[in-house]
Design an enzyme around this catalytic site. Structure first.
Site, short mmCIF file in Angstrom:
data_model
loop_
_atom_site.label_atom_id
_atom_site.label_comp_id
_atom_site.label_asym_id
_atom_site.label_seq_id
_atom_site.Cartn_x
_atom_site.Cartn_y
_atom_site.Cartn_z
N THR A 13 -49.37 -23.58 -18.40
CA THR A 13 -50.35 -22.48 -18.24
C THR A 13 -51.77 -22.91 -18.60
O THR A 13 -52.71 -22.14 -18.45
CB THR A 13 -49.95 -21.29 -19.15
OG1 THR A 13 -49.79 -21.81 -20.48
CG2 THR A 13 -48.66 -20.65 -18.69
N CYS A 130 -59.60 -38.88 -21.00
CA CYS A 130 -60.33 -38.77 -19.73
C CYS A 130 -61.55 -39.70 -19.66
O CYS A 130 -61.81 -40.33 -18.64
CB CYS A 130 -60.75 -37.33 -19.49
SG CYS A 130 -61.37 -36.51 -20.95
N SER A 160 -64.68 -28.16 -19.77
CA SER A 160 -63.26 -28.04 -19.37
C SER A 160 -62.39 -29.04 -20.13
O SER A 160 -61.19 -28.84 -20.25
CB SER A 160 -63.11 -28.22 -17.86
OG SER A 160 -63.77 -29.39 -17.44
N GLY A 161 -62.99 -30.10 -20.67
CA GLY A 161 -62.26 -31.06 -21.49
C GLY A 161 -61.70 -30.44 -22.76
O GLY A 161 -60.78 -30.97 -23.37
N LYS A 214 -61.34 -43.23 -29.65
CA LYS A 214 -60.34 -43.30 -28.57
C LYS A 214 -60.87 -44.24 -27.48
O LYS A 214 -60.15 -45.09 -26.98
CB LYS A 214 -60.10 -41.91 -27.96
CG LYS A 214 -59.30 -40.94 -28.82
CD LYS A 214 -59.28 -39.55 -28.17
CE LYS A 214 -58.82 -38.48 -29.15
NZ LYS A 214 -59.00 -37.11 -28.63
N ARG A 236 -70.92 -33.42 -25.79
CA ARG A 236 -70.50 -32.27 -24.97
C ARG A 236 -71.74 -31.64 -24.35
O ARG A 236 -72.74 -31.40 -25.06
CB ARG A 236 -69.80 -31.24 -25.86
CG ARG A 236 -69.20 -30.09 -25.07
CD ARG A 236 -67.96 -30.45 -24.31
NE ARG A 236 -66.90 -30.85 -25.22
CZ ARG A 236 -65.82 -31.53 -24.84
NH1 ARG A 236 -65.65 -31.89 -23.59
NH2 ARG A 236 -64.91 -31.87 -25.72
N HIS A 243 -66.99 -35.24 -16.08
CA HIS A 243 -67.61 -36.02 -17.17
C HIS A 243 -68.51 -37.10 -16.54
O HIS A 243 -68.13 -37.73 -15.53
CB HIS A 243 -66.54 -36.73 -18.00
CG HIS A 243 -65.76 -35.84 -18.93
ND1 HIS A 243 -65.94 -34.48 -19.02
CD2 HIS A 243 -64.78 -36.15 -19.83
CE1 HIS A 243 -65.10 -33.99 -19.94
NE2 HIS A 243 -64.39 -34.97 -20.44
#
Ligand code: NAP
Ligand code: 3JN
Length: 341
Positions: A13, A130, A160-161, A214, A236, A243
């Site tokens: 979802t 991502c 949206s990340g 990361k 952000r 991105h």
């Protein structure tokens, strides 16, 4: 198992889960059955898939019986707890979280870069972050030619990340600002509308954020070269999807911008958009919804002997998460690797 696996989508979802279902459908993934799983909050809700309505089931320890492949995007703690449960049931897991990425036994895969890493999987395969994915898709072909010694990257990451709630937060802040109402920040520590936050994930002891580290560690693992030095600043920005990254590389062997464009024009999953005089360069607004990773503004770094600057853009939910995961699943089927050793 037949070549048509039963597939569970954990986190179905969410922003990434929904995109994974869309991608399975669009690419006609050969699934015998698709089972959407989420928390008790959305169990019983309906999700459409291939013209049918599927009922979301609550994730539990029995969820993986009879399932051949599970794709996870429900956060690190869910993956930590349930990926081993799934593997114990004989199910292969492709996980979108940070939980397993740096484990020695877990391949961290970008199909255009290191598909061979899949061959030695032991049940769990990790999908990279991502920001790492879109960078290595472009850097690997250049590394193969010129050997990258050092990377300096600054990211411009879409909301949206941070999931569906963050998309709604930017939307509601923009509306509030235009109607002279109070701005409410719940997902981010500060207003994101008309702002930039140099803060993604938590701050670590070395003053970098976890998102930045990361990029450092995942890039080395995927490229299979621990000598590559990476320095990242992740930011952000008030963009919904896509991105962007400003990337500077230093190579052992000189690569001219013309050579880089020629190399990248041949690279799988990459599209070169680089004609500044015609105002052609990648932008997140136009990368959204696309499968390719776009690169442009390729130019010499005039401060060092062998350096290049470039601008890399991709849809973070698609190539950065859902598409890369489904490409891994497709490779598992193709290579007949959909079994737990
Ligand atoms: P999201 O929109 O907030 O969706 C979260 C999903 O996880 C929802 O389906 C939610 O179900 C489910 N969920 C949460 N807690 C759960 C639990 N305890 N048990 C079962 N399901 C649970 O977030 P998103 O953007 O899709 O991201 C989800 C995860 O994917 C992230 O946490 C991250 O680990 C990973 N991700 C990776 C990348 C990448 O760089 N590769 C990018 C984005 C996200 P309900 O509807 O029931 O709440
Ligand atoms: O912030 C972004 O743009 C990407 C977000 C990725 C993300 C979000 C929540 C948890 C991750 C990830 O994939 O690294 C995680 C996580 O699993 O740590």
């Amino acid at each position: 198992m037949s070549t048509h696996p039963v597939v569970a989508v954990v986190g179905a979802t969410g922003a990434v889960g929904r995109e994974m279902l869309k991608t399975l459908e669009q690419r006609n993934f050969p699934a015998r059955e698709v089972i959407p799983l989420a928390s008790s909050r959305s169990a019983g809700s309906r999700i459409s898939f291939k013209g049918r309505e599927l009922t979301v089931q609550e994730l539990g320890s029995e969820s993986f019986k009879g399932v051949d492949l599970a794709v996870f995007s429900a956060g690190g703690s869910t993956s930590e707890k349930f990926a081993p449960v799934a593997v114990k049931s004989g199910c292969v897991v492709v996980d979108n979280s940070n939980a397993w990425r740096m484990h020695d036994q877990v391949p961290l895969v970008v199909p255009e870069v290191n598909p061979e890493a899949l061959d030695s999987h032991t049940g769990i395969i990790a999908n990279p972050n991502c920001s790492t994915i879109q960078m290595v898709v472009v850097l690997k072909p250049l590394h193969d030619v010129g050997t990258i010694k050092r990377v300096i990257v600054s990211t411009y990451q879409a909301v949206s990340g941070s999931g569906q709630k963050a998309v709604e937060e930017l939307e509601s802040q923009v509306k509030a600002l235009f109607s002279m109402q109070e701005v409410v920040s719940q997902v981010y520590p500060h207003q994101i509308a008309f702002n930039c936050l140099p803060h993604i994930d938590v701050f670590l002891e070395n003053d970098y954020t976890k998102e930045e580290m990361k990029m450092v560690n995942e890039t080395r693992k995927i490229m299979g070269d621990d000598n590559i030095r990476v320095s990242a600043t992740t930011v952000r920005v008030p963009v919904f999807f896509g991105h962007s990254e400003s990337v500077n590389i230093e190579t052992e062997k000189k690569i001219t911008p013309q050579q880089a464009r020629a190399i990248l024009t041949q690279a799988p999953g990459v599209k070169v958009l680089d004609n500044p005089s015609e105002k052609i360069y990648p932008m997140p607004l136009f990368a959204a919804g696309q499968d390719d990773t776009f690169v442009g503004r390729i130019r010499e770094d005039e401060t060092i002997d062998n350096g290049l600057n470039m601008w890399i853009v991709a849809d973070n939910i698609r190539k950065g998460a859902a598409l890369n995961t489904i490409q891994i699943a497709e490779l598992l089927v193709e290579k007949n690797l959909l079994r737990v050793p």
